[in-house]
Design a protein around this motif. Structure first.
Motif, PDB file in Angstrom:
ATOM      1  N   ALA A  80       0.820  -1.221   0.000  1.00 29.24           N
ATOM      2  CA  ALA A  80       0.000   0.000   0.000  1.00 29.24           C
ATOM      3  C   ALA A  80       0.849   1.264   0.000  1.00 29.24           C
ATOM      4  O   ALA A  80       0.558   2.229   0.696  1.00 29.24           O
ATOM      5  CB  ALA A  80      -0.963  -0.009   1.190  1.00 29.24           C
ATOM      6  N   GLY A  81       1.928   1.213  -0.771  1.00 28.40           N
ATOM      7  CA  GLY A  81       2.777   2.383  -0.891  1.00 28.40           C
ATOM      8  C   GLY A  81       3.724   2.616   0.268  1.00 28.40           C
ATOM      9  O   GLY A  81       4.418   3.632   0.299  1.00 28.40           O
ATOM     10  N   GLN A  82       3.770   1.684   1.212  1.00 22.42           N
ATOM     11  CA  GLN A  82       4.619   1.825   2.393  1.00 22.42           C
ATOM     12  C   GLN A  82       5.700   0.753   2.413  1.00 22.42           C
ATOM     13  O   GLN A  82       5.430  -0.408   2.084  1.00 22.42           O
ATOM     14  CB  GLN A  82       3.787   1.709   3.670  1.00 22.42           C
ATOM     15  N   THR A  83       6.887   1.135   2.799  1.00 24.39           N
ATOM     16  CA  THR A  83       7.936   0.150   3.045  1.00 24.39           C
ATOM     17  C   THR A  83       7.778  -0.360   4.472  1.00 24.39           C
ATOM     18  O   THR A  83       7.752   0.426   5.427  1.00 24.39           O
ATOM     19  CB  THR A  83       9.326   0.760   2.862  1.00 24.39           C
ATOM     20  N   VAL A  84       7.652  -1.665   4.597  1.00 21.59           N
ATOM     21  CA  VAL A  84       7.465  -2.320   5.899  1.00 21.59           C
ATOM     22  C   VAL A  84       8.681  -3.200   6.136  1.00 21.59           C
ATOM     23  O   VAL A  84       9.056  -3.995   5.272  1.00 21.59           O
ATOM     24  CB  VAL A  84       6.166  -3.152   5.911  1.00 21.59           C
ATOM     25  N   ARG A  85       9.291  -3.073   7.301  1.00 29.24           N
ATOM     26  CA  ARG A  85      10.575  -3.725   7.534  1.00 29.24           C
ATOM     27  C   ARG A  85      10.490  -5.245   7.637  1.00 29.24           C
ATOM     28  O   ARG A  85      11.493  -5.935   7.428  1.00 29.24           O
ATOM     29  CB  ARG A  85      11.226  -3.166   8.801  1.00 29.24           C
TER      30      ARG A  85
ATOM     31  N   THR B 275      -1.162  -6.373  -4.381  1.00 25.73           N
ATOM     32  CA  THR B 275       0.142  -5.844  -4.000  1.00 25.73           C
ATOM     33  C   THR B 275       1.173  -6.276  -5.035  1.00 25.73           C
ATOM     34  O   THR B 275       1.608  -7.426  -5.049  1.00 25.73           O
ATOM     35  CB  THR B 275       0.545  -6.335  -2.598  1.00 25.73           C
ATOM     36  N   PRO B 276       1.548  -5.380  -5.942  1.00 22.10           N
ATOM     37  CA  PRO B 276       2.462  -5.760  -7.024  1.00 22.10           C
ATOM     38  C   PRO B 276       3.898  -5.892  -6.537  1.00 22.10           C
ATOM     39  O   PRO B 276       4.273  -5.358  -5.485  1.00 22.10           O
ATOM     40  CB  PRO B 276       2.318  -4.607  -8.019  1.00 22.10           C
ATOM     41  N   VAL B 277       4.681  -6.591  -7.323  1.00 23.59           N
ATOM     42  CA  VAL B 277       6.117  -6.631  -7.068  1.00 23.59           C
ATOM     43  C   VAL B 277       6.691  -5.273  -7.460  1.00 23.59           C
ATOM     44  O   VAL B 277       6.434  -4.789  -8.566  1.00 23.59           O
ATOM     45  CB  VAL B 277       6.789  -7.751  -7.895  1.00 23.59           C
TER      46      VAL B 277
ATOM     47  N   LEU C 183      -3.860  -0.001   5.552  1.00 16.95           N
ATOM     48  CA  LEU C 183      -2.582   0.389   6.134  1.00 16.95           C
ATOM     49  C   LEU C 183      -2.440   1.898   5.991  1.00 16.95           C
ATOM     50  O   LEU C 183      -2.442   2.431   4.876  1.00 16.95           O
ATOM     51  CB  LEU C 183      -1.430  -0.325   5.423  1.00 16.95           C
ATOM     52  N   LEU C 184      -2.381   2.579   7.132  1.00 19.99           N
ATOM     53  CA  LEU C 184      -2.275   4.037   7.177  1.00 19.99           C
ATOM     54  C   LEU C 184      -3.384   4.705   6.372  1.00 19.99           C
ATOM     55  O   LEU C 184      -3.155   5.663   5.623  1.00 19.99           O
ATOM     56  CB  LEU C 184      -0.901   4.487   6.690  1.00 19.99           C
ATOM     57  N   GLY C 185      -4.586   4.176   6.516  1.00 21.09           N
ATOM     58  CA  GLY C 185      -5.753   4.753   5.875  1.00 21.09           C
ATOM     59  C   GLY C 185      -5.953   4.356   4.424  1.00 21.09           C
ATOM     60  O   GLY C 185      -6.946   4.764   3.804  1.00 21.09           O
ATOM     61  N   ARG C 186      -5.072   3.567   3.885  1.00 18.91           N
ATOM     62  CA  ARG C 186      -5.151   3.173   2.475  1.00 18.91           C
ATOM     63  C   ARG C 186      -5.577   1.715   2.371  1.00 18.91           C
ATOM     64  O   ARG C 186      -4.995   0.844   3.018  1.00 18.91           O
ATOM     65  CB  ARG C 186      -3.799   3.374   1.809  1.00 18.91           C
ATOM     66  N   ASP C 187      -6.603   1.449   1.561  1.00 16.35           N
ATOM     67  CA  ASP C 187      -7.054   0.075   1.354  1.00 16.35           C
ATOM     68  C   ASP C 187      -5.954  -0.740   0.689  1.00 16.35           C
ATOM     69  O   ASP C 187      -5.292  -0.280  -0.245  1.00 16.35           O
ATOM     70  CB  ASP C 187      -8.301   0.042   0.476  1.00 16.35           C
TER      71      ASP C 187
END
Length: 207
Positions: A39-44, A190-192, A182-186
């Motif tokens: 969702a546009g976020q990098t998650v560790r 989830t693409p590579v 995630l952070l307000g975004r549906d």
């Protein structure tokens, strides 16, 4: 796996992991060095994603979890506000975990395939001293007993890749979970990320 049953495993016949430094430690959600983009976020880590998705209506809690530097600290941060966990968590937690693992495979394909090949077709088992749901607990006779849901989800992934080597090659469909945010975004498909060079599976699994 809505109602996972208990299994008994013999450690000598399984790919067992407990610590991230173990031979099969990459299967652990606590393993570092496996960041994902959702969702546009990098998650560790998958652990951070899993814990953050407990709180779809509390983006400020999610942000605090995602900001933690390690998977263990992300988990601890989530438990500080455990009372805000979504009401249907015990229904959706396994689909959410499955989603996170598939994204991990999709975005770290070569490493994940090597990890799975290293299991050599054996049962994949998380050894835990107290969690008999996600893992399996040592018994007096030396066996490991538990639902081992995390290990079994990895085995499901392995079986899918044997049947369909290009599974999740371009990304992962979101699970059928309401309010998956995630952070307000549906969270949808989830693409590579473009930075990841995706390729079909080339590692043979010894099943």
């Amino acid at each position: 796996m809505a109602n996972p049953g208990i299994r008994i495993y013999q450690p000598a016949e399984a790919a067992v992991f407990r610590r991230t430094a173990d031979e099969h430690g990459g299967f652990s959600n606590m393993a570092g060095g496996w960041p994902i983009e959702v969702a546009g976020q990098t998650v560790r880590s998958t652990e951070a994603l899993y814990q953050a998705l407990r709180f779809p209506d509390h983006p400020e809690v999610q942000r605090a979890i995602l900001d933690e530097k390690s998977p263990m600290f992300a988990k601890r941060k989530a438990y500080e506000t455990i009372g805000l966990t979504r009401a249907d968590w015990q229904v959706v937690n396994i689909p959410i975990m499955k989603f996170g693992l598939r994204v991990k495979v999709s975005q770290h394909r070569e490493r994940a395939l090597e990890l799975l090949a290293g299991a050599r077709g054996r049962p994949i088992v998380e050894l835990s001293m107290r969690d008999a749901f996600w893992g399996a607990v040592p018994q007096p006779d030396g066996s490991l007993k538990g639902a081992n849901v995390l290990g079994r989800l990895w085995m499901e992934i392995e079986a899918r890749l044997v049947e369909e080597p290009d599974a999740w090659l371009h990304g992962v469909e979101a699970p059928d979970v309401p309010a998956l945010k995630l952070l307000g975004r549906d969270i949808g498909f989830t693409p590579v990320p473009q930075r990841v060079q995706a390729a079909p599976a080339q590692v043979a699994f010894d099943l």
